[in-house]
Design a protein around this motif. Sequence first.
Motif, PDB file in Angstrom:
ATOM      1  N   ARG A  71       0.848  -1.185   0.000  1.00  0.00           N
ATOM      2  CA  ARG A  71       0.000   0.000   0.000  1.00  0.00           C
ATOM      3  C   ARG A  71       0.885   1.236   0.000  1.00  0.00           C
ATOM      4  O   ARG A  71       1.846   1.316   0.761  1.00  0.00           O
ATOM      5  N   GLU A  73      -0.072   5.057   0.359  1.00  0.00           N
ATOM      6  CA  GLU A  73      -1.128   6.033   0.644  1.00  0.00           C
ATOM      7  C   GLU A  73      -2.479   5.457   0.239  1.00  0.00           C
ATOM      8  O   GLU A  73      -2.897   4.466   0.784  1.00  0.00           O
ATOM      9  N   SER A  74      -3.173   6.019  -0.755  1.00  0.00           N
ATOM     10  CA  SER A  74      -4.500   5.525  -1.123  1.00  0.00           C
ATOM     11  C   SER A  74      -4.454   4.524  -2.286  1.00  0.00           C
ATOM     12  O   SER A  74      -5.494   4.138  -2.804  1.00  0.00           O
ATOM     13  N   THR A  75      -3.261   4.099  -2.679  1.00  0.00           N
ATOM     14  CA  THR A  75      -3.107   3.152  -3.780  1.00  0.00           C
ATOM     15  C   THR A  75      -2.664   1.788  -3.243  1.00  0.00           C
ATOM     16  O   THR A  75      -1.768   1.707  -2.409  1.00  0.00           O
ATOM     17  N   HIS A  76      -3.309   0.741  -3.739  1.00  0.00           N
ATOM     18  CA  HIS A  76      -2.924  -0.628  -3.401  1.00  0.00           C
ATOM     19  C   HIS A  76      -2.345  -1.272  -4.649  1.00  0.00           C
ATOM     20  O   HIS A  76      -2.914  -1.141  -5.741  1.00  0.00           O
ATOM     21  N   ILE A  77      -1.240  -1.972  -4.485  1.00  0.00           N
ATOM     22  CA  ILE A  77      -0.575  -2.623  -5.607  1.00  0.00           C
ATOM     23  C   ILE A  77      -0.424  -4.102  -5.294  1.00  0.00           C
ATOM     24  O   ILE A  77       0.009  -4.466  -4.199  1.00  0.00           O
ATOM     25  N   PRO A 103     -12.553   0.813  -5.552  1.00  0.00           N
ATOM     26  CA  PRO A 103     -11.642   1.776  -6.179  1.00  0.00           C
ATOM     27  C   PRO A 103     -12.303   2.537  -7.322  1.00  0.00           C
ATOM     28  O   PRO A 103     -13.264   2.075  -7.931  1.00  0.00           O
ATOM     29  N   LYS A 104     -11.751   3.703  -7.611  1.00  0.00           N
ATOM     30  CA  LYS A 104     -12.198   4.480  -8.765  1.00  0.00           C
ATOM     31  C   LYS A 104     -11.509   3.991 -10.028  1.00  0.00           C
ATOM     32  O   LYS A 104     -12.032   4.121 -11.122  1.00  0.00           O
ATOM     33  N   ASN A 112      -7.526  -0.858 -18.043  1.00  0.00           N
ATOM     34  CA  ASN A 112      -8.495  -0.412 -17.040  1.00  0.00           C
ATOM     35  C   ASN A 112      -9.623  -1.446 -16.933  1.00  0.00           C
ATOM     36  O   ASN A 112     -10.315  -1.713 -17.903  1.00  0.00           O
ATOM     37  N   VAL A 136      -3.152  -2.415 -10.013  1.00  0.00           N
ATOM     38  CA  VAL A 136      -3.106  -1.179  -9.245  1.00  0.00           C
ATOM     39  C   VAL A 136      -4.533  -0.734  -8.977  1.00  0.00           C
ATOM     40  O   VAL A 136      -5.354  -0.632  -9.885  1.00  0.00           O
ATOM     41  N   LEU A 137      -4.829  -0.466  -7.697  1.00  0.00           N
ATOM     42  CA  LEU A 137      -6.145  -0.018  -7.259  1.00  0.00           C
ATOM     43  C   LEU A 137      -6.021   1.353  -6.660  1.00  0.00           C
ATOM     44  O   LEU A 137      -5.260   1.550  -5.701  1.00  0.00           O
ATOM     45  N   THR A 138      -6.754   2.356  -7.215  1.00  0.00           N
ATOM     46  CA  THR A 138      -6.715   3.704  -6.640  1.00  0.00           C
ATOM     47  C   THR A 138      -8.118   4.223  -6.449  1.00  0.00           C
ATOM     48  O   THR A 138      -9.046   3.819  -7.083  1.00  0.00           O
TER      49      THR A 138
END
Length: 138
Positions: A71, A73-77, A103-104, A112, A136-138
């Motif tokens: 992780r 910050e607000s992104t998960h990889i 996620p957005k 995507n 990648v999840l943001t």
Amino acid sequence: PLDRMPIFVKAGAVVPFQPKMQYTDEFVFDTLTLDIYLGDEKVETSIYEDEGEGFDYKEGAYLTRKITTLRAESTHIIKQTQEGDYRSTYMNLRLNLYGFKLPKLVVADGNNLVNEITHIENGFSVILDKDFKELVLT
């Protein structure tokens, strides 16, 4: 409830599941499921695969999938690397992501997939090619 067994899972854990079989080559399945639990720390998980019988693994006929979750910050990889020459018979990985906020943006190897996510209890799910490199999840 009394009819449900509680399960305790380490944050960031990756738990693989395949359909129940009575013996190793009962049938060929097309999707391996990975239950991935939200965590704040970097976690590495190795999943070992081989034919399930014989000694070909001694000659390199095995595969180790290394799944890394982290992780920023607000992104998960979620990254995957592979080692070995064995080719899995299944084609896809279903990632069930528990505890993650919807996620957005969901990007797998540059594509995507935000419109391909499925809602599940306590999270969401996405199906990827078994050889994906990075989600990648943001």
